[in-house]
Design a protein around this motif. Structure first.
Motif, PDB file in Angstrom:
ATOM      1  N   ILE A   1       0.862  -1.182   0.000  1.00 62.12           N
ATOM      2  CA  ILE A   1       0.000   0.000   0.000  1.00 62.12           C
ATOM      3  C   ILE A   1       0.902   1.237   0.000  1.00 62.12           C
ATOM      4  N   SER A   2       0.555   2.219  -0.822  1.00 61.46           N
ATOM      5  CA  SER A   2       1.373   3.425  -0.882  1.00 61.46           C
ATOM      6  C   SER A   2       0.515   4.640  -1.220  1.00 61.46           C
ATOM      7  N   PRO A   3       0.924   5.829  -0.753  1.00 63.93           N
ATOM      8  CA  PRO A   3       0.223   7.047  -1.153  1.00 63.93           C
ATOM      9  C   PRO A   3       0.413   7.290  -2.656  1.00 63.93           C
ATOM     10  N   LYS A   4       1.401   6.622  -3.236  1.00 69.46           N
ATOM     11  CA  LYS A   4       1.791   6.805  -4.620  1.00 69.46           C
ATOM     12  C   LYS A   4       1.273   5.649  -5.465  1.00 69.46           C
ATOM     13  N   ALA A   5       0.747   5.920  -6.630  1.00 71.24           N
ATOM     14  CA  ALA A   5       0.262   4.846  -7.507  1.00 71.24           C
ATOM     15  C   ALA A   5       1.391   4.295  -8.363  1.00 71.24           C
ATOM     16  N   GLY A   6       1.126   3.162  -9.026  1.00 67.08           N
ATOM     17  CA  GLY A   6       2.095   2.593  -9.963  1.00 67.08           C
ATOM     18  C   GLY A   6       3.126   1.740  -9.276  1.00 67.08           C
ATOM     19  N   GLU A   7       4.328   2.303  -9.092  1.00 67.93           N
ATOM     20  CA  GLU A   7       5.341   1.551  -8.362  1.00 67.93           C
ATOM     21  C   GLU A   7       6.157   2.487  -7.499  1.00 67.93           C
ATOM     22  N   ILE A   8       6.806   1.886  -6.512  1.00 67.58           N
ATOM     23  CA  ILE A   8       7.662   2.654  -5.615  1.00 67.58           C
ATOM     24  C   ILE A   8       9.083   2.115  -5.758  1.00 67.58           C
ATOM     25  N   LYS A   9      10.034   2.998  -5.589  1.00 64.29           N
ATOM     26  CA  LYS A   9      11.429   2.637  -5.788  1.00 64.29           C
ATOM     27  C   LYS A   9      12.125   2.351  -4.470  1.00 64.29           C
ATOM     28  N   GLY A  10      12.807   1.213  -4.459  1.00 66.15           N
ATOM     29  CA  GLY A  10      13.569   0.846  -3.268  1.00 66.15           C
ATOM     30  C   GLY A  10      14.910   1.546  -3.218  1.00 66.15           C
ATOM     31  N   TRP A  11      15.484   1.545  -2.021  1.00 66.57           N
ATOM     32  CA  TRP A  11      16.826   2.061  -1.801  1.00 66.57           C
ATOM     33  C   TRP A  11      17.627   0.853  -1.367  1.00 66.57           C
ATOM     34  N   ASN A  12      18.756   0.617  -2.065  1.00 65.37           N
ATOM     35  CA  ASN A  12      19.554  -0.564  -1.754  1.00 65.37           C
ATOM     36  C   ASN A  12      20.892  -0.122  -1.182  1.00 65.37           C
ATOM     37  N   LYS A  13      20.979  -0.017   0.118  1.00 67.70           N
ATOM     38  CA  LYS A  13      22.158   0.389   0.882  1.00 67.70           C
ATOM     39  C   LYS A  13      22.631   1.810   0.541  1.00 67.70           C
ATOM     40  N   LYS A  14      23.200   2.014  -0.661  1.00 67.88           N
ATOM     41  CA  LYS A  14      23.748   3.342  -0.972  1.00 67.88           C
ATOM     42  C   LYS A  14      23.191   3.957  -2.246  1.00 67.88           C
ATOM     43  N   ASP A  15      22.271   3.285  -2.890  1.00 67.69           N
ATOM     44  CA  ASP A  15      21.766   3.812  -4.151  1.00 67.69           C
ATOM     45  C   ASP A  15      20.357   3.282  -4.404  1.00 67.69           C
ATOM     46  N   TRP A  16      19.703   3.825  -5.422  1.00 67.51           N
ATOM     47  CA  TRP A  16      18.368   3.347  -5.765  1.00 67.51           C
ATOM     48  C   TRP A  16      18.427   1.879  -6.152  1.00 67.51           C
ATOM     49  N   GLY A  17      17.436   1.129  -5.720  1.00 66.53           N
ATOM     50  CA  GLY A  17      17.380  -0.302  -6.005  1.00 66.53           C
ATOM     51  C   GLY A  17      16.217  -0.602  -6.934  1.00 66.53           C
ATOM     52  N   GLN A  18      15.594  -1.757  -6.714  1.00 65.59           N
ATOM     53  CA  GLN A  18      14.513  -2.149  -7.616  1.00 65.59           C
ATOM     54  C   GLN A  18      13.186  -1.522  -7.232  1.00 65.59           C
ATOM     55  N   ALA A  19      12.308  -1.448  -8.221  1.00 66.77           N
ATOM     56  CA  ALA A  19      10.970  -0.907  -7.992  1.00 66.77           C
ATOM     57  C   ALA A  19      10.037  -2.051  -7.610  1.00 66.77           C
ATOM     58  N   VAL A  20       9.032  -1.722  -6.825  1.00 68.57           N
ATOM     59  CA  VAL A  20       8.015  -2.686  -6.410  1.00 68.57           C
ATOM     60  C   VAL A  20       6.659  -2.134  -6.825  1.00 68.57           C
ATOM     61  N   LYS A  21       5.824  -3.006  -7.341  1.00 66.28           N
ATOM     62  CA  LYS A  21       4.498  -2.597  -7.777  1.00 66.28           C
ATOM     63  C   LYS A  21       3.631  -2.279  -6.560  1.00 66.28           C
ATOM     64  N   VAL A  22       2.897  -1.185  -6.640  1.00 64.66           N
ATOM     65  CA  VAL A  22       1.948  -0.838  -5.582  1.00 64.66           C
ATOM     66  C   VAL A  22       0.655  -1.596  -5.869  1.00 64.66           C
ATOM     67  N   ASP A  23       0.196  -2.373  -4.881  1.00 63.69           N
ATOM     68  CA  ASP A  23      -1.019  -3.175  -5.069  1.00 63.69           C
ATOM     69  C   ASP A  23      -2.289  -2.365  -4.812  1.00 63.69           C
TER      70      ASP A  23
END
Length: 187
Positions: free
Chosen positions: A40-62
């Motif tokens: 669940i997210s305030p944002k639609a579509g997908e949200i972007k992960g942070w992987n330790k020191k940089d942007w990581g993979q995106a996850v689909k918002v259900d």
């Protein structure tokens, strides 16, 4: 795949900047235990992960936060990452969702910086909490008792400090939800 959590629905509330392992790994463990997880997210579509020191993979918002009902879920998971809870605690709808969920007495699990949103919802007074160390003063100021442990359970709440604690965190969530400890709690 086990079925300890068969029929259980678990909400994962997050937005951009969540710590990747803290969403992906618990989600996998909960799904493997038979639960249905809903991001669940305030944002639609997908949200972007942070992987330790940089942007990581995106996850689909259900599900959009605006359409989410706290009463539809058996547990709530709040991943960390600095940006994610910092955005959520500034979002009145997110704070309200968390506050309403806490009032159900069901399992709430927060890791790393995740407790920030609970703090904003006024849920940590008198609770024993662990988190990323930088939240220690915030938690104490909010009336919580901060401890340095891999996993802490206090009533309906489960807390962990960092990605290294994820196995213990996942195990505690699965035990809490499968035993339904919250069902015996009085409101």
């Amino acid at each position: 795949m086990s079925s300890e959590l068969k029929g259980k629905k678990i909400a994962i509330l997050a937005t951009d900047g969540f710590e990747q392992a803290e969403l992906i790994d618990p989600r996998k463990a909960l799904n493997n235990a038979g639960a249905t997880t809903v991001v669940i997210s305030p944002k639609a579509g997908e949200i972007k992960g942070w992987n330790k020191k940089d942007w990581g993979q995106a996850v689909k918002v259900d599900l959009a936060l605006a359409d989410a009902n706290p009463h539809d879920y058996d547990a709530l998971v709040l991943p960390g990452g600095v940006m994610n809870p910092d955005h959520l605690r500034m979002d009145p709808a997110a704070v309200n969702f968390v506050r309403q969920f806490v009032s159900t007495g069901k399992t709430v699990a927060a890791i790393c910086h995740g407790p920030w949103t609970l703090l904003e919802a006024g849920a940590l007074k008198g609770k024993t909490v662990t988190s990323w160390p930088s939240l220690k003063t915030d938690i104490k100021n909010a009336g919580g008792n901060w401890v340095d442990q891999a996993v802490v359970t206090d009533g309906q709440f489960i807390f962990s400090r960092k990605p290294d604690d994820i196995p213990a965190f996942n195990k505690a969530i699965i035990e809490s939800v499968s035993h339904g400890v919250h069902e015996h709690a009085h409101a």
